[in-house]
Enzyme design. Structure first.
Site, PDB file in Angstrom:
ATOM      1  N   ASP A 172      70.389  64.586  14.890  1.00 19.43           N
ATOM      2  CA  ASP A 172      70.186  65.097  13.504  1.00 19.43           C
ATOM      3  C   ASP A 172      68.850  64.748  12.481  1.00 19.43           C
ATOM      4  OD1 ASP A 172      71.194  62.895  12.906  1.00 19.43           O
ATOM      5  OD2 ASP A 172      72.776  64.025  11.824  1.00 19.43           O
TER       6      ASP A 172
ATOM      7  N   CYS B 250      68.956  59.796  14.045  1.00 21.40           N
ATOM      8  CA  CYS B 250      69.489  58.860  15.108  1.00 21.40           C
ATOM      9  C   CYS B 250      69.222  57.516  14.935  1.00 21.40           C
ATOM     10  CB  CYS B 250      68.916  59.574  16.149  1.00 21.40           C
ATOM     11  SG  CYS B 250      67.135  59.488  16.561  1.00 21.40           S
TER      12      CYS B 250
ATOM     13  N   HIS C 299      64.010  60.206  20.533  1.00 23.01           N
ATOM     14  CA  HIS C 299      65.442  59.919  20.010  1.00 23.01           C
ATOM     15  C   HIS C 299      65.796  58.458  20.202  1.00 23.01           C
ATOM     16  CE1 HIS C 299      69.721  61.282  19.388  1.00 23.01           C
ATOM     17  NE2 HIS C 299      70.124  60.613  20.377  1.00 23.01           N
TER      18      HIS C 299
END
Length: 227
Positions: A95, A98, A204
């Site tokens: 979101d 991370c 990520h």
């Protein structure tokens, strides 16, 4: 940390502000207890990756994002490396928080304290700007204010600030083709702990453990946990 109420807030806003501060203080107290509880965990991941040579870390902001095809190849490479070293990712929400969620999981064994982690890192950026300003190609005040917003992606400058703030060596198992392993160490003191993250390059972060060294609440239920 002080909170500022704008737009002529009255007594009801003051009560809301007080309640919010109490909730934040409670979160910090719980986080501190969790941190102490897990401080003595062994360095299982460090032992597993002790034969890897790390690359030097250069703090930088996010300026490049891979194409979909490149990102897919990078993700497969990261999965292969996790499997090769017998490591498990605790996946956190993608979101925009991370990096802070993954750091929170390593510090407190829960990603839920990411807001506190972000606040601590931004405070470090503000108070010790001479460490980081040279790596930021924009007005520095604009940079740290942007980093204070929930959902703003962390970068390699915030990782350096996290290493300094938490007196930690941050170890990244990456998806980079030529760089498997990166270590980020505090700039002015010896590290007191190690934090282990996986880094799907520019996309990520997750928290990583060796399965045997994982806290019980993170142990996967599936028999075949590597994927």
């Amino acid at each position: 940390m002080a909170y500022v109420v704008q737009n002529g807030a009255g007594p009801s806003a003051s009560v809301s502000l007080s309640n919010h501060k109490d909730d934040t203080d409670d979160d910090r107290m719980i986080a501190a207890v969790l941190s102490e509880e897990y401080a003595n965990l062994d360095n299982a991941v460090a032992r597993r990756l002790s034969n890897l040579s790390s690359m030097p870390h250069v703090p930088r902001i996010n300026t490049f994002f891979p194409s979909f095809s490149d990102a897919s190849l990078d993700h497969q490479r990261l999965i292969q490396r996790l499997n090769a070293y017998g490591l498990y990712e605790v996946k956190v929400s993608g979101d925009g928080n991370c990096q802070f969620r993954a750091l929170s999981d390593q510090l407190y064994r829960s990603p839920d304290y990411h807001k506190n982690v972000r606040k601590d890192i931004v405070k470090q950026l503000k108070e010790f700007r001479y460490y980081y300003e040279g790596y930021v190609p924009m007005k520095y005040k604009r940079y740290y204010k942007k980093m204070g917003k929930s959902g703003e992606w962390g970068d390699h400058v915030t990782l350096q600030a996290a290493a300094d703030k938490f007196q930690a060596k941050i170890c990244l198992l990456t998806s980079f083709r030529d760089t498997c392993f990166i270590e980020i160490v505090p700039q002015s003191q010896a590290p007191q702990r190690e934090l282990w993250l996986s880094f799907w390059s520019e996309v990520h972060y997750n928290s990583i453990y060796e399965l045997r060294g994982m806290p019980m609440q993170h142990k996967p239920r599936k028999k075949h946990w590597l994927f």
